[in-house]
Design an enzyme around this catalytic site. Sequence first.
Site, PDB file in Angstrom:
ATOM      1  N   LYS A 215    -124.082   1.757   5.024  1.00  0.00           N
ATOM      2  CA  LYS A 215    -123.394   0.652   4.367  1.00  0.00           C
ATOM      3  C   LYS A 215    -123.547  -0.578   5.253  1.00  0.00           C
ATOM      4  O   LYS A 215    -123.213  -0.542   6.436  1.00  0.00           O
ATOM      5  CB  LYS A 215    -121.912   0.996   4.167  1.00  0.00           C
ATOM      6  CG  LYS A 215    -121.169  -0.083   3.411  1.00  0.00           C
ATOM      7  CD  LYS A 215    -119.760   0.324   3.018  1.00  0.00           C
ATOM      8  CE  LYS A 215    -119.111  -0.811   2.225  1.00  0.00           C
ATOM      9  NZ  LYS A 215    -117.791  -0.516   1.730  1.00  0.00           N
TER      10      LYS A 215
ATOM     11  N   THR B 153    -117.137   4.229  -0.503  1.00  0.00           N
ATOM     12  CA  THR B 153    -118.398   3.751   0.079  1.00  0.00           C
ATOM     13  C   THR B 153    -118.333   3.602   1.609  1.00  0.00           C
ATOM     14  O   THR B 153    -119.356   3.686   2.270  1.00  0.00           O
ATOM     15  CB  THR B 153    -118.783   2.384  -0.520  1.00  0.00           C
ATOM     16  OG1 THR B 153    -117.707   1.472  -0.312  1.00  0.00           O
ATOM     17  CG2 THR B 153    -119.094   2.499  -1.992  1.00  0.00           C
ATOM     18  N   ASP B 154    -117.116   3.400   2.132  1.00  0.00           N
ATOM     19  CA  ASP B 154    -117.027   3.040   3.559  1.00  0.00           C
ATOM     20  C   ASP B 154    -117.661   4.068   4.492  1.00  0.00           C
ATOM     21  O   ASP B 154    -118.318   3.711   5.454  1.00  0.00           O
ATOM     22  CB  ASP B 154    -115.556   2.832   3.962  1.00  0.00           C
ATOM     23  CG  ASP B 154    -114.930   1.660   3.227  1.00  0.00           C
ATOM     24  OD1 ASP B 154    -115.658   0.927   2.533  1.00  0.00           O
ATOM     25  OD2 ASP B 154    -113.701   1.484   3.339  1.00  0.00           O
TER      26      ASP B 154
ATOM     27  N   THR C  27    -113.037   4.167  -4.430  1.00  0.00           N
ATOM     28  CA  THR C  27    -112.871   3.215  -5.532  1.00  0.00           C
ATOM     29  C   THR C  27    -113.494   3.725  -6.828  1.00  0.00           C
ATOM     30  O   THR C  27    -112.992   3.454  -7.916  1.00  0.00           O
ATOM     31  CB  THR C  27    -113.502   1.869  -5.131  1.00  0.00           C
ATOM     32  OG1 THR C  27    -112.897   1.449  -3.913  1.00  0.00           O
ATOM     33  CG2 THR C  27    -113.272   0.799  -6.178  1.00  0.00           C
TER      34      THR C  27
HETATM   35  N1  ASP Z   1    -112.066   1.892   1.033  1.00  0.00           N
HETATM   36  C1  ASP Z   1    -112.789   2.521  -0.047  1.00  0.00           C
HETATM   37  C2  ASP Z   1    -113.337   3.830   0.441  1.00  0.00           C
HETATM   38  O1  ASP Z   1    -114.281   3.890   1.155  1.00  0.00           O
HETATM   39  C3  ASP Z   1    -113.869   1.616  -0.539  1.00  0.00           C
HETATM   40  C4  ASP Z   1    -114.731   2.188  -1.616  1.00  0.00           C
HETATM   41  O2  ASP Z   1    -114.483   3.187  -2.241  1.00  0.00           O
HETATM   42  O3  ASP Z   1    -115.758   1.565  -1.870  1.00  0.00           O
HETATM   43  O4  ASP Z   1    -112.789   4.831   0.083  1.00  0.00           O
END
Ligand code: ASP
Length: 460
Positions: free
Chosen positions: A261, A182-183, A106
């Site tokens: 996370k 983040t995932d 993201t």
């Molecule tokens: N689904 C995304 C990812 O981990 C969420 C994010 O970027 O926070 O790539």
Amino acid sequence: MADQYKGYRGPARDVLKNFQAIVWSDVQITTLKGEFTGIILPRSETADDLHIVLKLRSGYNVGIAANSVTAVEITGHKEANYKIPEKEFPYDPKKPNVKLLGTGGTIASRLDYRTGAVIPAFTPGELYGSVPELADICNLDTEKLYGVFSENMGPEQWVGTAEAIGREIENGVQGIVIGHGTDTMHHTAACLSFMVQNSPVPIVMVGSQRSSDRPSSDAALNLIHSVKTAAESDIAEVLVCMFGPTSDEYGLLHRGTRVRKMHSSYRSTFRTIGDIPVAKVDRNAITPLRDDYNRRRKDKSVTINTAFEEKVSIVYYYPNMRPDIIDSLVDNNYRGIVIAGTGLGHVNKPLYPSLKRAHEKGVAVFMTVQTLWGYVQMYVYDTGRDIMELGVIPSANMLPEVAYVKLGWALGQTGDLEKVKDIMLNPVADEITEREPSNGYLIFQGGLDDVEEFISRIRK
Ligand code: ASP
């Protein structure tokens, strides 16, 4: 004008026409299921023709079935400009050079107005256009290594990222920022902590929970904090830099092997587990919370070791797990298994024969705990002792995902299981610690102030 209905065909287009609404109309739509307030987004040419897509005030997109619409009240027109203005990033010879390596997620995204989807895209110019403060901190150069959401990161990308870090250190940058979804950021952070050792500069991973088209986005602040850390901090480790408290007061710097996370949507989702974070960071300062970190150096030497065995799995134990789960891994030639066991590191009796078989077939099996906080302790109950007898090795307070990544890395170094055990149980980057601070469970996990504020609201 055709564009007024961009992407809308069939029943969805008919509804818009009937109520004289067009793309970018600010509307209140009444449906059989309730009312929705937001902006009508354009749709992709390939999307279905049955739904109207609305960007709600919360920032989320929702698809509304055209045949459920009973009224549309138009309150305005707000055409969004999702194109980020590109500006050339200024160069100042007195400022440190920072490299931003993008992998996707993201943080590297903007909303694609055609589809309403978040797509990865970034250049130094785009970043400067949207976060001009970055130029006050450093000279920033960017390179897009990958453009994936982080569920698609894996050994190939981990190795590629570690090699890119090696190249940048060789080039003499003063700090490295890695943009990442983040995932699975904590998996990559752990992996880089093993693959890149003794770095002379900070390696700071950053992401965002909310894309930059949303008013509550954490993208800009996380970027500022991470770039500041890379440019100025003395902490030459693999770190994760994300929102600390739920407010935007400060960011926290978490050690790559102790971070996880912990919330699917909060911006303050990352927590240091079994320890306290390394430092706090805001726009003005980086404040260490401890002093046992690897210090920045002027040389360019670093050890990059990317050997990795992919046939490793993690098994999250659940009551009534059957032995075929373990058997299938052994039969499919997996070379390592990390178990996230219950309590102090337990599984049920029906698994025992399969675990014994795995051990006899030369599969390395390590135990971690689902509780995340605390140590595997297999001497306390008979269950633990019995499981150790079968050849399962307790891995102290290594987090399950960290143990999984480390086992892949350890088996990449050697096939000798005694040596693998040695590598696993000797900490490389604080993945095993001697003790977990008793205050760590609450303090600096997003701010004690947050806890106080929460309690005071309930007391009222
Ligand atoms: N689904 C995304 C990812 O981990 C969420 C994010 O970027 O926070 O790539």
